[in-house]
Design a protein around this motif. Structure first.
Motif, short mmCIF file in Angstrom:
data_model
loop_
_atom_site.label_atom_id
_atom_site.label_comp_id
_atom_site.label_asym_id
_atom_site.label_seq_id
_atom_site.Cartn_x
_atom_site.Cartn_y
_atom_site.Cartn_z
N GLN A 74 30.82 -3.23 52.63
CA GLN A 74 29.60 -3.60 53.33
C GLN A 74 28.33 -3.29 52.54
O GLN A 74 27.30 -3.86 52.85
CB GLN A 74 29.46 -2.95 54.70
N TYR B 89 32.51 -11.98 57.69
CA TYR B 89 32.53 -13.25 58.41
C TYR B 89 31.56 -14.21 57.74
O TYR B 89 30.41 -13.86 57.46
CB TYR B 89 32.10 -13.04 59.86
N GLN C 268 32.95 -13.23 65.86
CA GLN C 268 33.38 -13.28 64.46
C GLN C 268 32.33 -14.00 63.62
O GLN C 268 32.60 -15.01 62.97
CB GLN C 268 34.76 -13.95 64.34
N ILE D 252 31.17 -8.90 66.47
CA ILE D 252 32.61 -8.63 66.52
C ILE D 252 33.31 -9.68 67.37
O ILE D 252 34.36 -10.21 67.02
CB ILE D 252 32.88 -7.21 67.08
N PHE E 293 28.67 -2.72 59.83
CA PHE E 293 30.13 -2.76 59.85
C PHE E 293 30.66 -3.90 60.70
O PHE E 293 31.78 -4.37 60.52
CB PHE E 293 30.70 -1.43 60.38
N CYS F 230 32.31 -7.02 59.25
CA CYS F 230 33.56 -6.94 58.50
C CYS F 230 34.64 -7.80 59.14
O CYS F 230 34.82 -7.78 60.36
CB CYS F 230 34.05 -5.49 58.45
N ASN F 231 35.39 -8.50 58.31
CA ASN F 231 36.47 -9.37 58.77
C ASN F 231 37.80 -8.63 58.71
O ASN F 231 38.22 -8.21 57.64
CB ASN F 231 36.51 -10.61 57.86
N PRO F 232 38.48 -8.42 59.85
CA PRO F 232 39.76 -7.69 59.83
C PRO F 232 40.84 -8.44 59.05
O PRO F 232 41.81 -7.85 58.61
CB PRO F 232 40.16 -7.61 61.31
N ALA F 233 40.66 -9.75 58.85
CA ALA F 233 41.68 -10.52 58.15
C ALA F 233 41.64 -10.31 56.65
O ALA F 233 42.50 -10.84 55.94
CB ALA F 233 41.50 -12.01 58.48
N SER F 234 40.66 -9.55 56.15
CA SER F 234 40.58 -9.33 54.72
C SER F 234 41.72 -8.43 54.25
O SER F 234 42.06 -7.47 54.92
CB SER F 234 39.23 -8.68 54.39
N PRO F 235 42.34 -8.73 53.08
CA PRO F 235 43.43 -7.87 52.60
C PRO F 235 42.97 -6.52 52.08
O PRO F 235 43.76 -5.60 51.97
CB PRO F 235 44.06 -8.69 51.47
N ARG F 236 41.64 -6.40 51.78
CA ARG F 236 41.17 -5.12 51.25
C ARG F 236 40.23 -4.45 52.25
O ARG F 236 39.61 -5.15 53.07
CB ARG F 236 40.50 -5.32 49.89
N PRO F 237 40.12 -3.13 52.17
CA PRO F 237 39.17 -2.42 53.04
C PRO F 237 37.78 -3.01 52.88
O PRO F 237 37.38 -3.39 51.78
CB PRO F 237 39.24 -0.98 52.55
N CYS F 238 37.01 -3.04 53.96
CA CYS F 238 35.75 -3.76 54.00
C CYS F 238 34.70 -3.22 53.02
O CYS F 238 34.52 -2.02 52.90
CB CYS F 238 35.20 -3.70 55.42
#
Lengths: 344, 352
Positions: free
Chosen positions: B224, B246, B164, B161, B211, B214-222
């Motif tokens: 995995q 990432y 990144q 996290i 989890f 997961c990249n928070p910058a993604s436009p869609r929910p992660c």
């Protein structure tokens, strides 16, 4: 009725001037520290500005910055005054300056105290602002394709990960909004159609949360979907599961964080306030004791110093009267001119 | 052949002493800063020590701390020497102290340069150490019930996290290990049984990641799980999907981070080194110039200062001889105390 009368011998006056000079430099430093703390608090509030609905709370750092700057100016002048105080030739030039100086100083020093009180008084306003801001953030989480809202997802995700919190009050806030965008939903599938039909607004609601709610301290891989369904996951009971997600709500986490900041800042500003008060009182004593000596041939006599010549109320009225007169003069003259014109 | 001879009139000597005194204070602060940077680097390396296999890289901050402290001491001495240098009665007491002081200081100052070189030379060692450490961390991710390994999950999650990054080289490292513990697998279900049977070691391998990748910058929910299966997720193609997880590996992220730190520390250390050498050279000039004045009645005469009395080679030979003599004296002292019987034998040839 004189307030705070003290007899000051020549030696005492000299010592007072010297200590005051040092104290005023410390107080200048204190003013600079206050200004810095104000800047820091403002920066921190701005960083999370996207989850705050209004900027009312910003009056606290703004006041701190103003007071810090003013305090630096006040203490600079205080040090100059006490440098000149022991020289009877140079002291009289400060005579006319001192009355407004004291008025301003007392005003700004009171403002310092007010800012500390405000930082506690505005807690409720901060909490309301965060409540509304977070509610909007969670609602617009899915709108990553809408201009103006496209960063809400990233903001909320990073906020939840950094402050180790989930949702507004707790994780169940995510069950009440559709946080998965329609672009990623297969409307031909039965499951999606069932969920959309199950509520009036036609929203896709699930008992799941985003990945940013996951707690790294959990011993098992994160369960973010079907949280309330015990049969969906092996060896899982959502009623007793505590470590899987963050339990704290983001509103509580942020309020706690900012109150912690303001408590620390409040303590420092309070000590600067006390320092400032002592500087002002000492300057006043020095000024009054030097005024008693002015014009005398032998400057080494004993003199009396006092804080206020008259009582508190009378002195306050003395200061306020000129200000009121300035305000009243604009109102009084037109009727008088009219009366004169009428009389002539 | 005198090395770098310079003439020093009285005024120049005075200015040299004053300038040197000021410079020694600056260098003292610089030495303290070097120490502080060593402490900082050591703390940062220690924080991530759970994903490092060996401690070789710690020699860099250790050197910086040692030299920083020593440099503070050296500069205090230098300041004292030049305070006394303008007083001919107090200067002679430093006479025997100064030559070993110079050798010692030059040695310590060169250690700064060594530390800088090491910080670049040890990069492969750091990378190797991280490779093994991360591999172990990912292997033991599921062992949250095994003492000694129970914090690996939290360590790796927080690392991914914060930096990144995902996995060792990239996210595919997670496909090769079983990162879900058997405690949470339903061995009666068909899916689990199939996966466990599909490989020799009987491990539950899946094309999924934790989890923390997961990249928070993604436009869609992660996404995995089932990363390689385009049909499981609507409107998803894993070949073109870039923002979901990432893309960087944690080894590269950490090496990049530490190299960045050492690149920032490098110029400061270099500056400290140059400052320290300047002080040592000036002090040597001051010492030799003052030695010309000692014993004279008029202290305001012009004297010569130099770095080395003879050439470099001759000075080294001289020093070697001195050290040999010191060692011989120690040996002879031991020999004479243990064998007194040899003395009559020595007298015999004289009488014969």
């Amino acid at each position: 009725m004189v307030v705070g009368k003290m007899k000051l011998t020549f030696q005492k006056r000299v010592k007072l001037a010297q200590y005051l000079w040092m104290l005023s430099w410390f107080a200048t430093l204190g003013g600079a520290v206050t200004f810095t703390l104000g800047c820091f608090l403002k920066t921190e509030l701005r960083r999370r500005g996207e989850v705050m609905d209004n900027t009312d709370i910003h009056c606290v750092p703004n006041t701190l910055m103003i007071v810090g700057l003013a305090s630096m100016g006040i203490n600079y002048f205080a040090s100059r005054i006490c440098q000149d105080a022991l020289d009877p030739g140079r002291f009289p030039r400060w005579k006319t300056f001192l009355k407004p100086f004291f008025g301003c100083s007392v005003f700004f020093t009171t403002l310092m105290l007010i800012s500390v009180i405000l930082s506690y008084a505005m807690k409720g306003s901060l909490e309301t602002s965060l409540k509304i801001g977070l509610k909007n953030g969670i609602r617009f989480y899915k709108d990553t394709d809408t201009p103006g809202r496209c960063f809400q997802k990233q903001t909320i995700d990073r906020l939840q990960m950094e402050f180790q919190c989930c949702g507004n009050s707790n994780y169940r806030d995510w069950f009440e909004v559709q946080w998965i965008s329609n672009r990623y939903l297969d409307f031909s599938s039965k499951e999606v159609k069932d969920r959309i039909k199950s509520n009036v607004d036609g929203r896709y609601l699930i008992d799941g949360v985003p990945f940013s709610c996951c707690n790294p301290s959990s011993p098992r891989p994160c369960i973010q979907y079907r949280i309330t369904n015990n049969t969906a996951h092996y060896n899982y009971e959502h009623q007793t599961e505590e470590l899987n997600l963050f339990i704290r709500g983001c509103r509580e986490a942020l309020v706690y964080y900012y109150m912690g900041l303001m408590n620390t800042i409040g303590a420092v500003v309070l000590s600067v306030f006390l320092l400032q008060c002592s500087v002002l009182a000492s300057v006043r004593l020095l000024q009054t004791s030097m005024e008693a000596v002015a014009g005398q041939e032998n400057v080494e006599v004993d003199s009396e110093g006092y804080l206020l010549e008259k009582g508190v109320k009378e002195t306050f009225m003395e200061y306020v009267d000129p200000v009121l007169k300035l305000l009243w003069m604009n109102q009084v003259t037109p009727p008088e001119a009219k009366a004169e014109a009428g009389a002539s | 052949m005198v090395l770098l001879k310079m003439k020093f009139p009285f005024q120049k000597r005075v200015r040299l002493a004053q300038g040197l005194w000021l410079l020694s204070w600056v260098a003292m602060f610089s030495g303290a800063i070097t120490f502080a940077m060593g402490v900082f680097l050591k703390t940062e390396l220690h924080r991530r020590s759970e994903v490092m296999h060996s401690m070789d890289i710690h020699i860099v901050p250790n050197l910086l701390m040692a030299v920083g402290l020593a440099s503070v001491g050296i500069n205090i001495c230098a300041g004292k020497v030049c305070q006394d240098s303008l007083d001919p009665s107090r200067f002679p007491r430093w006479k025997t102290f100064l030559p070993p002081f110079f050798c010692f200081s030059v040695f310590l100052t060169s250690l700064l340069l060594v530390a800088m070189i090491l910080s670049f030379a040890l990069q492969p060692s750091l990378e190797e150490s991280l490779k093994i450490g991360l591999k172990n961390g990912i292997s033991f991710y599921k062992d949250t019930d095994t003492p000694g390994r129970c914090f690996q999950k939290e360590t790796i999650d927080r690392l991914q996290i914060e930096f990144q990054c995902c996995g060792n080289t990239n996210y595919r490292d997670w496909f090769e290990v079983q990162w879900i513990s058997n405690r949470y697998l339903d061995f009666t279900s068909k899916e689990v049984k199939d996966r466990v049977r599909s490989n020799v070691d009987g491990r539950y391998l899946l094309d999924g990641v934790p989890f923390s990748c997961c990249n928070p910058a993604s436009p869609r929910p992660c996404i995995q799980y089932s990363l390689r299966d385009n049909s499981v997720h609507y409107n998803y193609e894993y070949q073109t999907e870039e923002l979901n997880l990432y893309s960087r590996g944690c080894r590269q992220a950490l090496v990049s981070y530490y190299m960045g730190l050492m690149n920032t520390i490098g110029p400061c250390v270099l500056f400290d080194f140059l400052l320290q050498m300047a002080i040592l050279v000036s002090l040597r000039y001051l010492q030799t110039a003052m030695e010309g004045v000692i014993g004279q009645e008029n202290v305001e005469i012009e004297t010569e200062g130099y770095i080395l009395e003879k050439g470099v080679k001759e000075t080294l030979l001289e020093t070697k001889e001195k050290v040999k003599r010191l060692l011989q004296l120690a040996q002879v002292g031991d020999a004479s105390s243990t064998t007194p019987g040899t003395q009559p034998e020595e007298e015999k040839p004289a009488t014969a």
